[in-house]
Structure formats: C-alpha cells, structure tokens
Enzyme design. Structure first.
Site, PDB file in Angstrom:
ATOM      1  N   GLU A  29       0.880  -1.179   0.000  1.00  0.00           N
ATOM      2  CA  GLU A  29       0.000   0.000   0.000  1.00  0.00           C
ATOM      3  C   GLU A  29       0.906   1.214   0.000  1.00  0.00           C
ATOM      4  OE1 GLU A  29      -3.199  -0.287  -0.306  1.00  0.00           O
ATOM      5  OE2 GLU A  29      -3.456  -2.401   0.138  1.00  0.00           O
ATOM      6  N   CYS A  35      -2.396   9.216   2.910  1.00  0.00           N
ATOM      7  CA  CYS A  35      -2.169   8.685   1.556  1.00  0.00           C
ATOM      8  C   CYS A  35      -3.282   9.095   0.612  1.00  0.00           C
ATOM      9  CB  CYS A  35      -2.049   7.164   1.614  1.00  0.00           C
ATOM     10  SG  CYS A  35      -3.499   6.344   2.308  1.00  0.00           S
TER      11      CYS A  35
END
Ligand code: NAD
Length: 471
Positions: A225, A260
């Site tokens: 990720e 993010c």
C-alpha cells in the site's frame, strides 16, 4: 539503529513522549523464531477460539481508548479527536473481521459426480507488517486483525516516528503478535527473514521499493500500500455548497495533509475558479484551526518532523492563500500554516508530486478530456474523487480515473467503507485492504482432490493413466 528510540512531541519538540528499545537483526531473528513456534500452536486452535481472543482484544483497546488517543496525539501531532477516531475505527475493523472471518476462512467442499474437492484457506505462517507513522493504528490493524484471525502470527515494525501507541495496543492481544522497533535495518532484517512467509507494507515509494526487492529476493509474497497523489475533480454542475466545501477542506488538511488518500490536487472548471477559491476560503475559515493537538477546537496539528516542516514550507509560494485560523508557534513545534496554491504551473512539484503536507493546489480546466488527462498523469493511482450534482454523470466519469478507489462527492476518510476494498493501481501498490479482499490476503488456498474415477469402488476410465479428466 540500536539502543533506544526517543519519540519527541511534534507539537512541542522539547518534550520526549516516550522511548522504545530498538531491535537489532539478532533480536528480530529471535522474535520471528518465537512467532513461528507460536503460530503453529495458534493455527491449531479452532477459528471460534481465535475470534474470542480478538473480541477480547477489541474490548481491551476500547476500554483504554482515552489514554491511547492521548498518547497517539502526543507522539504523532494528530489532533485528539482524530486519534480517538482512528483507534475507534481500528476497533470497528477488528470487530468486522471477527464477524466475517468464519465465512471468509471456512473450508469449501464439493462432492459430486466429478469427484470431491476441499478448498482450505490456510495461513501463511509468520506475517511481517511494516507500517508508517501517519495512521499507525488503523494501518497496523488492517494487517493484524485478518492475519491473526486466519491463524498467522504477526510481527509489526512500526515507524520510529510513531512507535508508542501501537506497542501498547499489541500488548492487549492474547495472540501471537510482537512489535519490533527500528528503522530500515530492523525492517530489512524482518522482511528478509527466512521464516517470514508474507509481507504487508504500507509506506512510501522508496521504502516500498526496498521492501519489495528484499521480499522478492526470498520469493516472499507481498501486499503493498504505497503513496498517492489523488485528484479531486469538480464537474461543471458541482455545487460549491458549504457542507461539500467543508468536507473537501478536511479531505486535504486532516492530519496536516499527511494522509495517503488526501485530496492532493483540486481541479475545477476554469470559468468557476474564482468562485471556487472564495467558497474554499470560507469553508477553511469555518473548519480549519491549526494549533496544539490537545486543545479544544483545533482541527490541524503540526507536521511530523523538522524535515517535513522544511519540505512543506518549500512547496508554499509567497502568493499562496493561507487558510483558517492559526494559533501555534512554529518555533517550538513543527507547525505549518495550511495553504491553497491557486493556478500553479501544471508541471510544478506541488501538482505532480505527492506533497504529504498541508498545502494543496487548485487548477482550472477547460474540458473533461483535459482534466482526465491531467488527473491520470503520473505513476500514482491510489484515490480520486469526482464531485457533481448528477450521480450518474459522476459514476460515468469515475470509471475513467486511473485510481484504485474513487470517491463521489467526498474524499478521504468520510468516503471509506469497511465493506469496500482499498488499494492502488499503477505504482500506488498491489493487493487490497478492507472487505473480503483484505481478508483473503492472509490465507492461501490449498486443495484436496479425489477425482471421481479413482475414488474407492469407482471404475477406472478407459483413457489410461496419462489421460485428462472428464471435467
Ligand atoms: P516510509 O516508506 O518512509 O516508511 C514506512 C515504513 O517502512 C516505516 O516503518 C519505515 O521504517 C519502513 N521502511 C522504510 N524504508 C525501509 C527499508 N528500506 N527497509 C525496511 N523498512 C523500511 O513511509 P512514511 O514516511 O512512514 O509514510 C508516508 C508514505 O506512506 C506516503 O507516501 C503515504 O502516501 C504512504 N501511505 C500509504 C497508505 C496506503 O494505504 N496506500 C497509507 C498511509 C501512508
């Protein structure tokens, strides 16, 4: 890194919040060997027993949430309400896993005229989780909960910039979980360990590249990720309504922009750029207050470090629009006045790179084709959002984004769902967290098959030993 890691408070860097012992490669080896032995016992415990242990852990975390949230706020600089929210969400996710694990991890069996097949969902063994500092609890829990439920052991290596709260939370599990602390050396010793059978990494491109290479060298499977540079696109019919603007501002500035899936580039129709900037400034005036993370009413704290403060300042030009109320001292904490950069050059760093800072650019576009080209440019493809008064139009537009997760009329946390898989395309990573796909990352399917023709009492087929089966 050896000895102790001292963690300073980013909001008041003269204060040391706590310290943890750094793990040498030898210490990591010991922990992984312990985890490997414990995993073999844990995996033989029936799934319902494992789920009881996880339910108990969820209650223990919930009981301690106030203390944990304050510790997290002090070590990370995130505002107290966000910290409470993050830990609460991690508890909800843990409970979601408990609810869905039985179905996800059950054996599947068919027994018919073609034969008998049992598909088992088996754990990998020891899972290594490498996590960043920006949401250290939920990003660890997304790995811990499914890994343990599935029968794995897990060793977590958090960022040295937020090691304290996750260390405490791991101690609340009666299950094979350990935390090892340190930087790249500790992370590398863990990822490269011969007994680690799966690596789950969340972080940036440089760390991701190194971790993927190390894991690849051992042929250890990974879920990655990575970073994002999410576009938020307003179609020409999107209202700049107060509540939508409030959501958008916090989608960029929650956790000081260090998320993010923050809205990192804003695109609005060129003819409506001035109207947008004015609506956005008003919204920021309502919802954005920079200050000490433990003070009431504050919605944005400092950035994580001196380096992050320097990098953020370098991205903010003198003519940027400064946003919201600012009640902080940047000489005693890593505070940055949040800023909107209006109509920068589309190729400038604040547009084309992940800023991970409280500064966001807004650009005017002339056509949907142009904005799609801009939005899809670059290597990253984590999140995106489209804003419109017409949901069908928004969904049709969303299908053309190169992004793993597209939000409609919102962005960032307010658009997450426990039942929607999350992860990136292109260089934003591979594999998924949340939902069924997030559970599936922590098991491997192993099959037991008795073809009908060779079951006891069956008549063997006439094609001979090398023939293909009939179905
Ligand atoms: P980072 O990559 O610097 O660190 C992440 C973790 O990896 C830390 O524990 C770090 O110590 C470790 N690490 C770094 N280099 C390593 C190496 N060579 N070997 C072993 N371990 C190593 O990331 P960060 O600065 O902590 O976090 C910010 C980045 O994470 C941003 O790019 C952000 O977008 C990304 N992120 C992605 C997601 C997601 O779900 N996709 C979520 C949060 C953050």
């Amino acid at each position: 890194m050896s000895g102790f890691i001292e963690r300073e408070n980013p909001a008041l860097f003269s204060e040391i919040v706590g310290s943890v012992a750094a793990a040498s490669p030898e210490a990591v080896d010991k922990v992984v060997r312990w985890a490997d032995a414990e995993q073999r016992i844990w995996a033989t415990r029936p799934l319902p027993d494992r789920l009881v242990a996880l339910t108990r852990a969820s209650a223990a975390i919930e009981n301690a949430i106030e203390d944990l949230a304050e510790l997290l706020a002090r070590e990370s600089g995130k505002v107290l309400g966000d910290c409470r929210g993050e830990i609460g969400f991690a508890v909800r996710y843990l409970r979601w896993v408990v609810e869905h694990a039985t179905m996800a991890y059950a054996d599947r069996e068919v027994d018919d005229e073609l034969g008998r097949i049992v598909e088992q969902r088996r754990p990998f063994g020891v899972v290594a989780a490498i996590t960043p500092w920006n949401a250290p609890i939920i990003l660890s829990m997304l790995k811990i909960a499914p890994a343990l439920a599935a029968g794995n052991a897990i060793v977590v290596k958090p960022s040295p910039l937020a090691p304290l709260t996750i260390d405490r939370i791991a101690g609340l599990f009666d299950a094979p979980i350990r935390v090892v602390h340190g930087g790249t050396e500790t992370g590398a010793a863990l990822v490269g360990h011969e007994l680690v059978r799966k690596v789950a990494f969340t972080g940036g491109a440089a760390g991701g590249r190194a971790v993927a290479a190390l894991a690849g060298d051992r042929l250890t499977p990974t879920v990655m990720e990575l970073g994002g540079n999410d576009p938020a696109v307003f179609l020409d019919d999107a209202p700049f309504a107060g509540d939508a603007m409030d959501r958008l501002v916090m989608a960029s500035f929650a956790t000081s922009g260090q998320v993010c899936m923050a809205a990192k580039r804003l695109y609005v129709p060129l003819a409506r750029l001035d109207e947008f900037v004015s609506a956005y400034r008003s919204a920021a005036g309502r919802v954005l207050k920079t200050g000490h993370p433990l003070s009431a009413g504050v919605t944005m704290g400092p950035v994580i470090s001196a380096a992050a403060q320097r990098a953020a300042r370098a991205l903010i030009p003198p003519d940027a629009v400064l946003l919201g109320a600012f009640d902080a001292d940047p000489s005693t904490g890593y505070f940055v006045h949040p800023a909107l950069v209006v109509a920068p050059d589309p190729s400038s760093p604040v547009v084309v790179e992940e800023q991970f800072a409280p500064v966001v650019p807004v650009l005017g576009y002339e056509s949907e084709e142009q904005v799609l080209t801009w939005a899809n440019a670059g290597d990253l493809g984590l999140g995106a959002s489209v804003w419109s008064a017409d949901e069908e139009r928004a969904f049709a537009f969303a299908r053309r984004f190169e992004a793993g997760f597209t939000f409609v009329n919102t962005h960032n946390r307010t658009g997450m769902s426990l039942r929607a898989p999350f992860g990136g395309v292109k260089r934003s990573g591979w594999g998924r967290e949340y939902a069924g796909e997030g559970l599936a990352e922590y098991v491997q399917t192993c099959v037991i098959h008795a073809p009908a023709a060779f079951r006891p009492g069956a008549v063997a087929p006439s094609g001979g030993p090398s023939a293909y089966p009939p179905g």
